[in-house]
Design an enzyme around this catalytic site. Sequence first.
Site, PDB file in Angstrom:
ATOM      1  N   GLU A   1      31.858 114.594  29.958  1.00  0.00           N
ATOM      2  CA  GLU A   1      31.799 113.215  30.440  1.00  0.00           C
ATOM      3  C   GLU A   1      33.217 112.877  30.911  1.00  0.00           C
ATOM      4  O   GLU A   1      34.169 113.062  30.151  1.00  0.00           O
ATOM      5  CB  GLU A   1      31.388 112.305  29.276  1.00  0.00           C
TER       6      GLU A   1
ATOM      7  N   ARG B   1      30.912 122.377  16.404  1.00  0.00           N
ATOM      8  CA  ARG B   1      32.198 121.978  16.973  1.00  0.00           C
ATOM      9  C   ARG B   1      33.335 122.759  16.362  1.00  0.00           C
ATOM     10  O   ARG B   1      33.290 123.123  15.191  1.00  0.00           O
ATOM     11  CB  ARG B   1      32.467 120.500  16.665  1.00  0.00           C
TER      12      ARG B   1
ATOM     13  N   LYS C   1      38.086 112.279  22.732  1.00  0.00           N
ATOM     14  CA  LYS C   1      38.737 111.660  23.893  1.00  0.00           C
ATOM     15  C   LYS C   1      39.053 110.196  23.617  1.00  0.00           C
ATOM     16  O   LYS C   1      40.077 109.685  24.058  1.00  0.00           O
ATOM     17  CB  LYS C   1      37.825 111.766  25.114  1.00  0.00           C
TER      18      LYS C   1
HETATM   19  P1  ATP Z   1      34.710 113.601  22.870  1.00  0.00           P
HETATM   20  O1  ATP Z   1      34.385 112.900  21.604  1.00  0.00           O
HETATM   21  O2  ATP Z   1      36.050 114.203  22.831  1.00  0.00           O
HETATM   22  O3  ATP Z   1      34.473 112.762  24.076  1.00  0.00           O
HETATM   23  P2  ATP Z   1      32.300 114.853  23.594  1.00  0.00           P
HETATM   24  O4  ATP Z   1      31.454 115.879  22.927  1.00  0.00           O
HETATM   25  O5  ATP Z   1      31.740 113.494  23.714  1.00  0.00           O
HETATM   26  O6  ATP Z   1      33.695 114.844  22.906  1.00  0.00           O
HETATM   27  P3  ATP Z   1      31.921 115.697  26.282  1.00  0.00           P
HETATM   28  O7  ATP Z   1      32.738 115.391  27.450  1.00  0.00           O
HETATM   29  O8  ATP Z   1      30.570 115.096  26.201  1.00  0.00           O
HETATM   30  O9  ATP Z   1      32.765 115.330  24.998  1.00  0.00           O
HETATM   31  O10 ATP Z   1      31.849 117.267  26.023  1.00  0.00           O
HETATM   32  C1  ATP Z   1      31.631 118.266  26.975  1.00  0.00           C
HETATM   33  C2  ATP Z   1      31.182 119.499  26.239  1.00  0.00           C
HETATM   34  O11 ATP Z   1      32.198 119.921  25.327  1.00  0.00           O
HETATM   35  C3  ATP Z   1      29.945 119.228  25.421  1.00  0.00           C
HETATM   36  O12 ATP Z   1      29.039 120.302  25.608  1.00  0.00           O
HETATM   37  C4  ATP Z   1      30.451 119.134  24.013  1.00  0.00           C
HETATM   38  O13 ATP Z   1      29.476 119.491  23.120  1.00  0.00           O
HETATM   39  C5  ATP Z   1      31.650 120.092  24.042  1.00  0.00           C
HETATM   40  N1  ATP Z   1      32.642 119.751  23.028  1.00  0.00           N
HETATM   41  C6  ATP Z   1      33.297 118.586  22.868  1.00  0.00           C
HETATM   42  N2  ATP Z   1      34.102 118.608  21.790  1.00  0.00           N
HETATM   43  C7  ATP Z   1      33.961 119.844  21.245  1.00  0.00           C
HETATM   44  C8  ATP Z   1      34.521 120.508  20.103  1.00  0.00           C
HETATM   45  N3  ATP Z   1      35.395 119.887  19.297  1.00  0.00           N
HETATM   46  N4  ATP Z   1      34.156 121.786  19.875  1.00  0.00           N
HETATM   47  C9  ATP Z   1      33.282 122.403  20.670  1.00  0.00           C
HETATM   48  N5  ATP Z   1      32.709 121.851  21.748  1.00  0.00           N
HETATM   49  C10 ATP Z   1      33.038 120.584  22.045  1.00  0.00           C
HETATM   50 MG    MG Z   2      30.924 112.131  24.791  1.00  0.00          MG
END
Ligand code: ATP
Ligand code: MG
Length: 558
Positions: A39, A263, A273
């Site tokens: 995202e 994760r 983020k």
């Molecule tokens: P954030 O809370 O940092 O925004 P998110 O999962 O909402 O994390 P996205 O932009 O939706 O962030 O993530 C893109 C991809 O990265 C998704 O497939 C998510 O599952 C993966 N991802 C995000 N954080 C991690 C992590 N700590 N370990 C492994 N994969 C991750």
């Molecule tokens: Mg997210």
Amino acid sequence: MSIEKTTDPAAALHFLEEIVESDLAAGRYKSILTRFPPEPNGYLHIGHATSICLNFGLALKYGGATNLRFDDTNPVTEETEYVDSIISDVCWLGFEPARILYASDYFQQLYDWAKVLIMNGKAYVDFSSAEEIAALKGTPTEAGKDSPYRNTSPEENLALFEKMKAGEFPDGHCVLRAKIDMASPNMIMRDPLLYRIKHAHHHRTGDAWCIYPMYDWAHGQSDSIEHITHSICTLEFAPHRELYDWCIAQLGIFPSKQYEFARRNVSFAVTSKRKLKQLVEDGHVRGWDDPRMPTISGYRRRGYTPASIREFCDRIGVGKREMVADMALLEFCIREDLNKSSLRRFAVLDPLKVVITNYPEGETEWLETENNPEDPGTGKRQLAFGREIFIEQDDFMENPPPKYFRLSPGGLVRLKSAYIIKCEEVIKDAAGKITELHCSYVPESRSGQDTSGLKPQGVIHWLSASNARKAEVRLYDRLFQVEDPASEEDFKSTLNPKSLQIIDHALIEPDLADAKSGEQFQFTRLGYFCVDPDGTAEKPVFNRTVTLKDTWAKEMKK
Ligand code: ATP
Ligand code: MG
């Protein structure tokens, strides 16, 4: 007795590789297609790197491809700046997306498919408030109750949905829900929300839409449109898999499959983020790419290489259990990489002047030293040596403890790749502060041709006053003082106030002043450093990527 190493290559497969191999062996797919779906609401962090390495790694290993797809369904938090940074981070890590795509490109298709659901009696417009919807949802052990809007006719729902899209309702006035099963043991299946109203400007579609699909409606269908074979997400989406499959089945479209892995987080860092954004916005760091940030752009600026981050992701592996990787492992990976590749140079962070009283005034000689003992192909360089040199303040002690092997009054030390010197006199100012040392050197102790018979235990680095150049050096420590800042009530209260130390009077070898932004060096005895883009020709700036040894871990064990 020796422990036999397994030679079975299959034993090294992680569970997703096993799934892909069995799918390919069964002929379910000719080739695989994965996607990385960020995202664009912030910069990518080290947790994302593990997901990138996993998705692109699978495709590379099995001859498939990977799309980079922006999950840009929330106009309020998303920006083009983030899109650009994400593309550049993925490429910098060394991966090439087969296609760069946007969920927002599918808004029309998703809307049309929502109408299909409605006409099939599988979705309805609900005017209940968020609280009312929540109240009727039930609990894990208790079935939910039907919304009063659940049995509106398809025709009426269609008209209402079109009104939603036409902007006739304010934000939050109503939502579109799937009509599935309010008694499902899986709470996600109790008539999940598919669309919400948001009169907001979208960074790509502008003002064309005021209804936006929820993750559950956008994600699986986007996967299906692209013919993604293996849609890999993190564990919290496991309960969503049933809904993912339900939507695809309702529409009869390409059956992408969702798989979940745990994760990966890193100690002494936050990987969210939203939290990282707070650090930027509240001025705790200098930006998303501050070298203390656990963002990919932060690591890049700090001097981490793509190979070291990929190696780290590889070593922590893929699994079904959440894990917090030790930041020391990441540091180990970068040391391994830079030890092989980086040129050695001398720098003096906190200079102390040394006058070599028995060395002729005005004379300079050139002494040879290796550029990188790990890579003899990098050759040698010449160091200027003369009557005035600088050493580290730290390498001299007026009243040394026993077993102190560096310089002290009357003591000997070797200047690396040069001569042995002896401290004859300590010069102080009126306040008693040491301003310089007067030393003698042993002419027959020149490195490589030493016939002096002297064997000082200490070897220190140094620079000639005749050609050393000035530089700013930035030393970094952990950004947080605790291993798991995210578990604290206020993660910002655990910030390390000493995470950045700026040294503005360091000295460096002259050729370092011409090094380009991003170039990396080992400063002998001090660590690995890289050139920061902030520097100028007059005052280059160096970031310490990592120290030579894991002193932090040692200190922690004491
Ligand atoms: P954030 O809370 O940092 O925004 P998110 O999962 O909402 O994390 P996205 O932009 O939706 O962030 O993530 C893109 C991809 O990265 C998704 O497939 C998510 O599952 C993966 N991802 C995000 N954080 C991690 C992590 N700590 N370990 C492994 N994969 C991750
Ligand atoms: Mg997210």
